[in-house]
Design an enzyme around this catalytic site. Structure first.
Site, PDB file in Angstrom:
ATOM      1  N   ASN A  42      -5.052   9.342  -8.604  1.00 11.93           N
ATOM      2  CA  ASN A  42      -5.040   7.880  -8.550  1.00 11.93           C
ATOM      3  C   ASN A  42      -5.384   7.291  -9.919  1.00 11.93           C
ATOM      4  O   ASN A  42      -6.177   7.847 -10.683  1.00 11.93           O
ATOM      5  CB  ASN A  42      -5.957   7.329  -7.451  1.00 11.93           C
ATOM      6  N   GLU A  44      -6.685   3.796 -11.294  1.00 12.81           N
ATOM      7  CA  GLU A  44      -7.223   2.481 -10.909  1.00 12.81           C
ATOM      8  C   GLU A  44      -7.081   1.484 -12.060  1.00 12.81           C
ATOM      9  O   GLU A  44      -6.778   1.850 -13.199  1.00 12.81           O
ATOM     10  CB  GLU A  44      -8.685   2.632 -10.470  1.00 12.81           C
ATOM     11  N   CYS A  53      -2.038   4.854  -6.143  1.00  7.42           N
ATOM     12  CA  CYS A  53      -2.583   6.029  -5.456  1.00  7.42           C
ATOM     13  C   CYS A  53      -2.019   7.324  -6.052  1.00  7.42           C
ATOM     14  O   CYS A  53      -0.922   7.342  -6.626  1.00  7.42           O
ATOM     15  CB  CYS A  53      -2.223   6.001  -3.976  1.00  7.42           C
ATOM     16  N   GLU A  55      -0.639   9.779  -4.618  1.00 12.31           N
ATOM     17  CA  GLU A  55       0.656  10.169  -4.048  1.00 12.31           C
ATOM     18  C   GLU A  55       1.808   9.515  -4.817  1.00 12.31           C
ATOM     19  O   GLU A  55       2.830  10.142  -5.096  1.00 12.31           O
ATOM     20  CB  GLU A  55       0.741   9.756  -2.576  1.00 12.31           C
ATOM     21  N   CYS A  86      -1.858   5.753   2.400  1.00  6.58           N
ATOM     22  CA  CYS A  86      -1.838   4.321   2.749  1.00  6.58           C
ATOM     23  C   CYS A  86      -0.405   3.889   3.064  1.00  6.58           C
ATOM     24  O   CYS A  86       0.563   4.621   2.820  1.00  6.58           O
ATOM     25  CB  CYS A  86      -2.437   3.500   1.612  1.00  6.58           C
ATOM     26  N   CYS A  89       2.123   4.011   0.130  1.00  2.00           N
ATOM     27  CA  CYS A  89       2.550   5.388  -0.191  1.00  2.00           C
ATOM     28  C   CYS A  89       3.493   5.929   0.867  1.00  2.00           C
ATOM     29  O   CYS A  89       4.447   6.645   0.551  1.00  2.00           O
ATOM     30  CB  CYS A  89       1.336   6.300  -0.351  1.00  2.00           C
TER      31      CYS A  89
END
Ligand code: THU
Length: 129
Positions: A42, A44, A53, A55, A86, A89
């Protein structure tokens, strides 16, 4: 490459995540039909909302390498329960592989397995249709 090996690559990718705000690092490893593996952690952002994220970082890396067919995704996190991708994703993964097999493991070894089609059954219905 076994799914266990894939999990190990996700754990390694997790170490390179950039998560100074949540301090919750996640690693992902996406195995392509060719056998190649693409990883992500990830990333940020101070705006929070622009966080990417693990993924989706892995998907971007694969697409940039010219690969869009995948058969398994491994995710590793340091959480009580294995994380589940999420909604954003799920939609991005389904673009390329609606029935992707997913294995998610915590650092303590708790493991969950699911398919993307179970998590996200109708990725395209009614869109551009
Ligand atoms: N995160 C992921 O990278 N993947 C998931 O499957 C769950 C959540 C990240 C986003 C954010 O940087 C942090 O974990 C906390 O939500």
């Amino acid at each position: 490459m076994s799914s266990n090996d894939l999990v190990h690559l996700a754990a390694d990718a997790r170490l390179r995540a950039y998560a100074p705000y949540s301090e919750f690092k996640v690693g992902a490893a996406l195995r392509a039909a060719t056998g190649e593996v693409f990883t992500g952690g990830n990333v940020e952002n101070v705006s929070y909302g622009l966080t990417i994220c693990a993924e989706r970082v892995a998907v971007g890396s694969a697409v940039q390498a010219g690969t869009t067919e995948f058969d398994q995704l491994a995710i590793v996190s340091d959480s009580e329960e294995p994380v589940v991708p999420c909604g954003a994703c799920r939609q991005v993964l389904a673009e390329f592989c609606p029935d992707l097999a997913i294995v998610s493991r915590t650092l303590s070894g708790r493991t969950a397995e699911f398919t993307l089609s179970a998590l996200f059954p109708k990725p395209r219905q009614g869109i551009l249709g």
